[in-house]
Design a protein around this motif. Structure first.
Motif, PDB file in Angstrom:
ATOM      1  N   LYS A  26       0.836  -1.184   0.000  1.00 38.90           N
ATOM      2  CA  LYS A  26       0.000   0.000   0.000  1.00 38.90           C
ATOM      3  C   LYS A  26       0.876   1.240   0.000  1.00 38.90           C
ATOM      4  CE  LYS A  26      -3.939  -2.184   2.283  1.00 38.90           C
ATOM      5  NZ  LYS A  26      -4.894  -2.114   3.416  1.00 38.90           N
ATOM      6  N   ASN A  28       0.338   4.341   0.632  1.00 41.87           N
ATOM      7  CA  ASN A  28       0.212   5.280   1.738  1.00 41.87           C
ATOM      8  C   ASN A  28       0.000   4.576   3.066  1.00 41.87           C
ATOM      9  OD1 ASN A  28       0.574   7.707   0.429  1.00 41.87           O
ATOM     10  ND2 ASN A  28      -1.534   7.830  -0.239  1.00 41.87           N
ATOM     11  N   LYS A 209       2.293   1.497  -7.488  1.00 37.27           N
ATOM     12  CA  LYS A 209       1.016   2.208  -7.413  1.00 37.27           C
ATOM     13  C   LYS A 209       0.906   2.955  -6.088  1.00 37.27           C
ATOM     14  CE  LYS A 209      -2.754   0.179  -8.583  1.00 37.27           C
ATOM     15  NZ  LYS A 209      -3.820  -0.841  -8.688  1.00 37.27           N
ATOM     16  N   ASP A 211      -2.065   4.392  -4.896  1.00 36.00           N
ATOM     17  CA  ASP A 211      -3.382   4.439  -4.264  1.00 36.00           C
ATOM     18  C   ASP A 211      -3.455   3.455  -3.113  1.00 36.00           C
ATOM     19  OD1 ASP A 211      -3.842   1.885  -5.300  1.00 36.00           O
ATOM     20  OD2 ASP A 211      -4.941   2.636  -7.038  1.00 36.00           O
ATOM     21  N   ASN A 213      -4.823   0.669  -2.688  1.00 39.07           N
ATOM     22  CA  ASN A 213      -4.740  -0.754  -2.963  1.00 39.07           C
ATOM     23  C   ASN A 213      -3.323  -1.214  -3.278  1.00 39.07           C
ATOM     24  OD1 ASN A 213      -7.529  -1.153  -2.645  1.00 39.07           O
ATOM     25  ND2 ASN A 213      -7.907  -0.445  -4.739  1.00 39.07           N
ATOM     26  N   THR A 340       0.042  14.587  -4.693  1.00 39.60           N
ATOM     27  CA  THR A 340      -0.319  13.253  -4.190  1.00 39.60           C
ATOM     28  C   THR A 340       0.896  12.360  -4.016  1.00 39.60           C
ATOM     29  OG1 THR A 340      -0.781  12.583  -6.479  1.00 39.60           O
ATOM     30  CG2 THR A 340      -2.652  13.302  -5.121  1.00 39.60           C
ATOM     31  N   ASP A 375       3.817   5.832  -8.466  1.00 39.60           N
ATOM     32  CA  ASP A 375       3.144   6.343  -9.668  1.00 39.60           C
ATOM     33  C   ASP A 375       4.138   6.815 -10.715  1.00 39.60           C
ATOM     34  OD1 ASP A 375       0.550   5.881  -8.590  1.00 39.60           O
ATOM     35  OD2 ASP A 375       0.747   7.718  -7.411  1.00 39.60           O
ATOM     36  N   ASN A 393       0.677   5.595 -14.971  1.00 36.03           N
ATOM     37  CA  ASN A 393      -0.386   4.852 -14.309  1.00 36.03           C
ATOM     38  C   ASN A 393       0.069   3.408 -14.164  1.00 36.03           C
ATOM     39  OD1 ASN A 393      -2.650   3.476 -13.478  1.00 36.03           O
ATOM     40  ND2 ASN A 393      -4.029   4.352 -15.003  1.00 36.03           N
TER      41      ASN A 393
END
Length: 442
Positions: A26, A28, A209, A211, A213, A340, A375, A393
């Motif tokens: 994850k 974050n 990634k 996000d 997930n 972000t 990202d 992405n």
């Protein structure tokens, strides 16, 4: 934030044919760690490993470990490597002159000839892992083409550490994993081993990634994307260091004395790229003007407050008002970081907030960790001694260069003999090439 800093203090004191690996984690999370799964042995067994570009050695917990965690607080089952249970496993003996020592602080116990070659890997925070070197099959998916991304299962013979004892932070159940998968540039890394045999290009890439997930992409090979920019590696270093030359906020360069980038304790090394670190750490001369510039822009719309030394803003603050940050490296390569990619969201029950994730480097070593690497496609091109990147992405497929040096191609049908004697013969031919002068066992 404090959990992330504690993770990094431990981590930083320790100072990723294309082969395709799935990525978990994850972006974050309070763990601040991305993992993948490797298959070792015959029959193959799965091991959850941390993707770590800041170290070389691949090591797993041995079934004979006397002080290894038995479970993980990260939501998965821990596995242990059993040499007896693998028909292709073999010991590495000191009489084979295959004890790799002198790498990144690793201390090798060299018993009398014919005894198994052991190691102790120590860290500044007093955490240690010790064990023995073994050789066995690693099973992976080989990407055959740049466009189809279809793969076949194959395997390669690699040597790695089998941990029989662990101390310190490595024993904490809250962050326990099966092993660490070192992707450093040194001769012990799996990338060095497989590329020396011509199995893979001397490059690897990841796309993490960001996000909730997590997940992403990890391949042994160079991702090809037109927008990738490259910066040369600082030569003759054990980790991946780049030369940071300036920092800009919303496209405007910060007023930082150029000497600030050359006056740190580790100025000869530069700024390190490290997927095993959660946050990003900057020396004070860079950190202070960067935080001041961000706060000046955002405070026009929302009032900041300090929490445990971190500038934070109420959860109601729109991320859109935060500025972009650009790290400008040698060779004209800029790493553009979106809000972000540097903000950490703290989901507190009574006061959720956004906190700026840039941290002040306590030991003078600038590190760009997962906070700003997520990202993005990150390409570690070891043949050309450079690192490249572009925002991407990481849920999307990528094109991978499967061309080896001298215009040779990956052979996905490479077959290895299953006999232990054959594997040791292969290793003895390989190691003089990739281990250089690190064999001192007699």
């Amino acid at each position: 934030m404090e959990t992330l800093r504690v993770h990094d203090r431990t981590r930083n004191s320790q100072i990723l044919a294309a082969v395709n690996f799935p990525v978990q984690g994850k972006g974050n999370s309070v763990v601040g760690m991305y993992t993948t799964i490797v298959k070792l042995g015959s029959p193959p067994r799965d091991f959850t490993v941390m993707i770590d570009t800041g170290s070389d050695l691949l090591w797993v917990s041995c079934s004979s470990c006397d002080n290894c965690p038995q479970s993980s607080g990260l939501g998965f089952k821990l596995n242990f490597f059993d040499m007896v249970g693998s028909s292709t496993a073999a010991s590495i003996l000191c009489s084979d002159r295959l004890c790799p020592i002198g790498v990144q602080g690793a201390v090798v116990r060299c018993p009398p000839p014919t005894k198994q070659c052991g190691y102790t890997y120590g860290y500044v925070d007093n955490s240690t892992t010790s064990g023995v070197y073994v050789i066995d099959e690693m099973h992976y998916d080989m990407i055959l083409g740049q466009s189809s991304h279809s793969g076949v299962n194959t395997s390669g013979t690699v040597f790695f550490g089998c941990s029989t004892h662990q101390d310190g932070g490595l024993t904490e159940t809250s962050r326990a994993i099966d092993e660490i998968f070192g992707f450093g540039p040194g001769p012990l890394s799996v990338v060095s081993q497989l590329s020396a045999r011509g199995t893979i290009p001397r490059a690897f890439s990841h796309c993490l990634k960001g996000d909730g997930n997590g997940g992403g992409i990890l391949v042994l090979g160079a991702v090809v994307e037109p927008s990738i920019v490259y910066s040369p590696l600082v030569p003759s270093q054990q980790h991946y260091y780049l030369k940071l030359e300036s920092v800009a906020v919303n496209g405007l360069p910060l007023s930082i004395n150029p000497d600030a980038f050359a006056s740190t304790k580790y100025a000869d090394r530069g700024t390190t790229i490290d997927s095993g670190t959660a946050l990003a750490y900057l020396v004070q001369a860079v950190y202070d003007p960067l935080i001041a510039a961000i706060n000046t822009i955002v405070s026009q719309y929302s009032s900041p407050f300090i929490l445990e030394g971190n500038p934070c803003y109420p959860d109601s603050t729109s991320v859109d008002i935060f500025p972009s940050v650009s790290f400008n490296f040698a060779g004209g390569a800029s790493m553009d970081v979106k809000p972000t990619q540097y903000l950490v969201h703290n989901d507190l029950t009574d006061a959720a907030m956004w906190c700026i994730g840039f941290q002040k480097a306590e030991i003078g070593l600038q590190i760009l960790g997962d906070l700003v690497l997520k990202d993005k496609i990150i390409v570690y091109d070891l043949d050309n001694q450079r690192i490249g990147w572009t925002n991407y992405n990481c849920s999307m497929p990528v094109n991978v260069n499967v061309t080896l040096n001298k215009d040779t191609k990956i052979n996905p049908r490479e077959r290895q003999s299953s006999s232990i004697s054959s594997k040791l013969g292969i290793l003895s031919k390989l190691l003089p090439v990739i281990i250089v002068a690190f064999f001192l066992c007699t």
